[in-house]
Design an enzyme around this catalytic site. Structure first.
Site, short mmCIF file in Angstrom:
data_model
loop_
_atom_site.label_atom_id
_atom_site.label_comp_id
_atom_site.label_asym_id
_atom_site.label_seq_id
_atom_site.Cartn_x
_atom_site.Cartn_y
_atom_site.Cartn_z
N ARG A 69 35.46 49.94 46.44
CA ARG A 69 35.26 51.03 45.58
C ARG A 69 33.92 52.00 46.02
NH1 ARG A 69 33.47 49.97 41.03
NH2 ARG A 69 33.21 47.81 41.10
N TYR A 197 41.80 51.81 49.83
CA TYR A 197 41.67 50.41 49.43
C TYR A 197 41.38 50.17 47.94
CZ TYR A 197 39.13 46.05 48.84
OH TYR A 197 38.74 44.88 48.51
N GLY A 198 41.92 49.25 47.48
CA GLY A 198 41.80 48.77 46.17
C GLY A 198 41.72 49.54 45.10
N GLY A 199 40.45 49.49 44.31
CA GLY A 199 40.27 50.23 43.12
C GLY A 199 40.47 51.67 43.27
N LYS A 206 41.58 50.63 37.83
CA LYS A 206 40.35 51.10 37.33
C LYS A 206 40.43 52.57 36.93
CE LYS A 206 38.49 47.28 37.38
NZ LYS A 206 37.91 46.63 38.47
N HIS A 226 36.50 46.26 30.39
CA HIS A 226 36.60 45.58 31.81
C HIS A 226 36.31 43.98 31.59
CE1 HIS A 226 34.48 44.96 36.29
NE2 HIS A 226 36.02 44.82 36.15
N SER A 248 31.85 43.55 38.17
CA SER A 248 32.58 43.05 39.62
C SER A 248 32.09 42.01 40.51
CB SER A 248 32.88 44.36 40.40
OG SER A 248 33.42 45.62 39.65
N CYS A 250 31.53 39.05 39.42
CA CYS A 250 30.67 38.18 38.61
C CYS A 250 31.46 37.14 37.92
CB CYS A 250 29.67 38.94 37.62
SG CYS A 250 28.60 40.05 38.60
N GLY A 251 32.49 36.81 38.10
CA GLY A 251 33.30 35.42 37.65
C GLY A 251 34.36 35.71 36.83
N LYS A 252 34.76 36.88 36.40
CA LYS A 252 36.12 37.09 35.38
C LYS A 252 37.32 36.18 36.04
CE LYS A 252 36.21 41.41 35.63
NZ LYS A 252 35.03 41.47 36.65
N ASN A 254 37.48 33.76 37.95
CA ASN A 254 37.21 32.29 37.63
C ASN A 254 37.14 31.88 36.51
OD1 ASN A 254 36.20 30.91 40.34
ND2 ASN A 254 35.77 32.95 40.57
N ASP A 277 40.87 40.92 34.38
CA ASP A 277 40.00 41.95 34.89
C ASP A 277 40.12 43.06 33.55
OD1 ASP A 277 38.74 43.16 37.00
OD2 ASP A 277 39.78 44.50 37.19
N ASN A 368 34.14 41.24 50.31
CA ASN A 368 34.85 41.90 49.28
C ASN A 368 36.59 41.81 49.68
OD1 ASN A 368 35.48 43.26 46.51
ND2 ASN A 368 35.75 45.19 47.55
N ARG A 370 40.32 40.61 49.48
CA ARG A 370 41.16 40.23 48.10
C ARG A 370 42.47 39.80 48.22
NH1 ARG A 370 38.37 42.11 43.05
NH2 ARG A 370 36.53 42.96 43.82
N ASP A 496 32.84 23.77 34.37
CA ASP A 496 32.01 23.43 33.43
C ASP A 496 31.54 24.63 32.61
OD1 ASP A 496 31.54 20.76 33.95
OD2 ASP A 496 30.54 21.30 35.76
P1 GTP Z 1 36.43 41.53 40.09
O1 GTP Z 1 37.89 41.19 40.67
O2 GTP Z 1 35.65 42.46 41.11
O3 GTP Z 1 36.20 42.44 38.96
O4 GTP Z 1 35.57 40.10 40.21
P2 GTP Z 1 35.35 38.88 39.13
O5 GTP Z 1 34.42 39.28 37.90
O6 GTP Z 1 36.83 38.52 38.80
O7 GTP Z 1 34.51 37.87 40.01
P3 GTP Z 1 35.48 36.29 40.56
O8 GTP Z 1 35.88 35.26 39.62
O9 GTP Z 1 36.35 36.67 41.81
O10 GTP Z 1 34.24 35.94 41.39
C1 GTP Z 1 33.40 36.48 42.16
C2 GTP Z 1 32.29 35.40 42.91
O11 GTP Z 1 31.50 34.94 42.09
C3 GTP Z 1 33.20 34.51 43.62
O12 GTP Z 1 32.56 34.21 44.81
C4 GTP Z 1 33.18 33.28 42.61
O13 GTP Z 1 32.94 32.15 43.69
C5 GTP Z 1 31.57 33.28 42.13
N1 GTP Z 1 31.50 32.65 40.73
C6 GTP Z 1 32.52 32.62 39.84
N2 GTP Z 1 32.17 32.07 38.76
C7 GTP Z 1 31.12 31.33 39.07
C8 GTP Z 1 30.10 30.55 38.57
O14 GTP Z 1 30.46 29.81 37.49
N3 GTP Z 1 29.15 30.24 39.10
C9 GTP Z 1 28.93 30.38 40.30
N4 GTP Z 1 27.48 30.22 40.99
N5 GTP Z 1 29.41 31.49 40.79
C10 GTP Z 1 30.70 31.96 40.31
C1 SPV Z 2 36.15 45.26 40.70
O1 SPV Z 2 35.77 45.93 41.55
O2 SPV Z 2 35.96 45.51 39.56
C2 SPV Z 2 37.63 45.16 40.99
C3 SPV Z 2 38.32 45.55 42.23
O3 SPV Z 2 38.44 44.46 40.09
S1 SPV Z 2 38.86 46.72 42.26
O4 SPV Z 2 40.39 47.06 41.94
O5 SPV Z 2 38.36 47.43 43.71
O6 SPV Z 2 38.16 47.66 41.47
MN MN Z 3 37.07 44.13 38.36
#
Ligand code: GTP
Ligand code: SPV
Ligand code: MN
Length: 586
Positions: A69, A197-199, A206, A226, A248, A250-252, A254, A277, A368, A370, A496
């Protein structure tokens, strides 16, 4: 496909502007998609992967100057600058239309314009809203079909109505000096040009579901956030839902589909994914806050996704998935990325399509890169995924990447305090947007790049909503990313994190302990179920500690951020800041 005069008139205008050679309506049928895939394969836009190992999967590479983005080139365009506030780029709408019209003029000559009618939310749900995206990119069509509900049913649901979001996307020549992602919330319009690209280009995501929808939400009394949405089922079969806003990458994704640690699995706990997301939230008839995920797929970060870290995300991508900017393994025509496993392919191309070998020391996949995968392929997709009324939210969780300062988890004292906690969120920047990575910036509610209007008004809207929800969710903040002095993560994270979510749900039911600190309620190590966890009590104590000196330092940054908004900042939040200052005073 339709006789809707509003739709037809607008399409005629956009055709006259961009002058495509051909126009194709996307009906969402498999036959039509297959024709488009064949065309995209013929031009090299997508590469068909090994159909035994990855059936229905394709690889796409973006231009190397077009991988994330572009926040600096993203604008909210209105008549009055004050409507967008100090954190958004603004352009006067008329001036923007004029400027961009010059770029769009003739941009689809020799190309085809695809018309994508799509719905954010399940067609027929009171939450759902309709958009139409015009694009000259087959890649965008194929992604939108996974990410949203596309086709004839959407056009039928729209009927003769004028209530749809008008999106225009043209790749033009991908010139990053003329790249613009512009939103016209007063006209329900989005114009995106010079990106693929993406977003920047999947306009339902977004651009619509957050920037335009946040504007609509304030007007209509609901919220576009978000946020991921997940359900935790206890051994009695009751399911409680949590929504969580992290910036973005930061782990959503996951957290949304985590695998419970053995101790919980053995007792019969399960986790269900509703969304990874975006959440649209409305007050239900029962006085609770209800949420839907307006999307139909995951546009997830590939690097770091493995069987160990996110089994469910990886499983979701084993068929019918588009991979963007990952490594192409030429030996078996599959894909790879950093963190997938410890065996990078020897005979491979990197995300740019260059011959690549891990021993060269350079990353093969873009940070980044995807995957675009249908949500229904997720092994833990919620049975409520297609529910018209959504799911009731028990807890709202904010979080970010903070090496220090924020503890593993803490709870707000009230809705108002929770809004304050959201408003002071800060996080280290990631590769999801262009620009420096790892710099701490304020990112309130993880919405800094996605709020379609003045964020001080947005905070006021949050406060207002709190007054209107008879039975509001409790609000929390988490930080999975505390590090030691060598920069190593102190908390194992991933599955965990469920241990923290369990404390959160127990707090919502008044069943767990906490101590009151300067910043809110924080658990002690004994309050978190650590059975089978390989973390020492000292480390736990450390990540659950609140260091008032660090918070005093942080307050300086909060004040600087709040000052941007001047008088428009809600008084309630200034009061909360004063309380934090008093609580942390030496
Ligand atoms: P967007 O799609 O950009 O909105 O991202 P998102 O918030 O869905 O993040 P996503 O879950 O894809 O995680 C992004 C990165 O953070 C990845 O490389 C993960 O491996 C890492 N990550 C996710 N959860 C954790 C966690 O609990 N601990 C650590 N250390 N890293 C994490
Ligand atoms: C983000 O950046 O928060 C995403 C990927 O989820 S994008 O669709 O490019 O915004
Ligand atoms: Mn996002």
């Amino acid at each position: 496909m339709t006789n809707n005069v509003h739709v037809l008139k607008w399409i005629d205008e956009m055709k006259a502007l961009t002058t495509p050679d051909e126009v194709v309506w996307i009906d969402g049928s498999e036959e039509q998609l297959e024709i488009l895939r064949q065309q995209a394969m013929a031009t090299g836009e997508i590469i068909k992967l090994n159909q035994d190992k990855l059936p229905g999967c394709y690889l796409h590479r973006t231009a190397i100057n077009d991988v994330a983005r572009v926040e600096g080139r993203t604008f909210i365009c209105t008549k009055k600058k004050e409507d967008v506030g100090p954190t958004n780029n603004w352009m006067n709408s008329d001036e923007c239309y004029e400027k961009l019209s010059k770029l769009y003029k003739g941009s689809m000559k020799g190309r085809t314009m695809y018309i994508i009618p799509y719905s954010m939310g399940v067609v027929g749900s009171p939450f759902a809203k309709i958009g139409i995206e015009l694009t000259d990119s087959i890649y965008v069509v194929l992604n939108m079909v996974i990410m949203t509900r596309v086709g004839k049913t959407v056009i039928d649901a729209l009927g003769d109505d004028a209530g749809f979001i008008k999106g225009l996307h043209a790749k033009a020549d991908l010139d990053d000096n003329n790249r613009y992602i512009c939103h016209f919330p007063e006209d329900n319009t989005i114009w995106s040009i010079n990106s693929g690209y993406g977003g920047n280009v999947l306009l339902g995501k977004k651009c619509f579901a957050l920037r335009i929808a946040s504007w609509l939400g304030r007007k209509e009394g609901w919220m576009a956030e978000h946020m991921l949405i997940l359900g935790i089922e206890n051994p009695q079969g009751e399911i409680k839902y949590i929504s969580a806003a992290f910036p973005s990458a930061c782990g959503k994704t996951n957290l949304a589909m985590l695998i419970p640690p053995e101790v919980f699995k053995a007792k019969g706990y399960k986790v269900w994914c509703v969304g990874d997301d975006i959440a649209w939230l409305r007050i239900g008839e029962d006085g609770r806050l209800w949420a839907v995920n307006p999307e139909a797929g995951f546009f997830g970060v590939a690097p770091g996704t493995s069987e160990k870290t996110n089994f469910n995300a990886l499983a979701s991508t084993r068929k019918n998935t588009i991979f963007t900017n990952v490594v192409h393994n030429l030996d078996d025509n599959t894909v790879w990325w950093e963190g997938l496993d410890k065996n990078p392919p020897k005979n491979a191309l990197n995300w740019k399509g260059e011959k690549w070998d891990a021993s060269l020391g350079e990353k093969g996949a873009h940070p980044n890169s995807r995957f675009t995968a249908p949500a229904i392929q997720c092994p833990c997709v919620s049975s409520e995924f297609n529910s018209l009324k959504g799911v009731p939210i028990s807890a709202i969780v904010f979080g970010g990447r903070r090496a220090k300062t924020a503890p593993l988890v803490y709870q707000a004292r009230s809705w108002q305090h929770g809004v304050f906690i959201g408003s002071i969120m800060a996080s280290e920047t990631t590769a999801a947007a262009t620009g420096a990575v790892g710099v701490v910036r304020r990112d309130p509610m993880a919405m800094l790049p996605f709020c379609g209007y003045d964020m001080a008004q947005y905070f006021a809207h949050w406060l207002e909503m709190g007054k209107k929800i008879p039975n509001p969710p409790m609000i929390f903040n988490v930080n999975w990313f505390r590090t030691d002095n060598d920069g190593k993560f102190l908390w194992p994270g991933f599955g965990d994190n469920m241990r923290v979510l369990m404390w959160i749900l127990d707090r919502c039911e008044g069943k767990a302990d906490a101590r009151e600190t300067a910043i809110g309620y924080v658990p002690s190590a004994k309050d978190i179920n650590c059975e089978g966890l390989d973390v020492s009590t000292e480390v736990l104590d450390e990540i659950l500690s609140v260091d008032n000196a660090l918070w005093r330092e942080d307050i300086k940054g909060i004040k600087e951020f709040y000052a941007k908004f001047g008088d428009t900042m809600p008084k309630e939040l200034l009061d909360e800041l004063a309380t934090l200052e008093a609580n942390t005073a030496e």
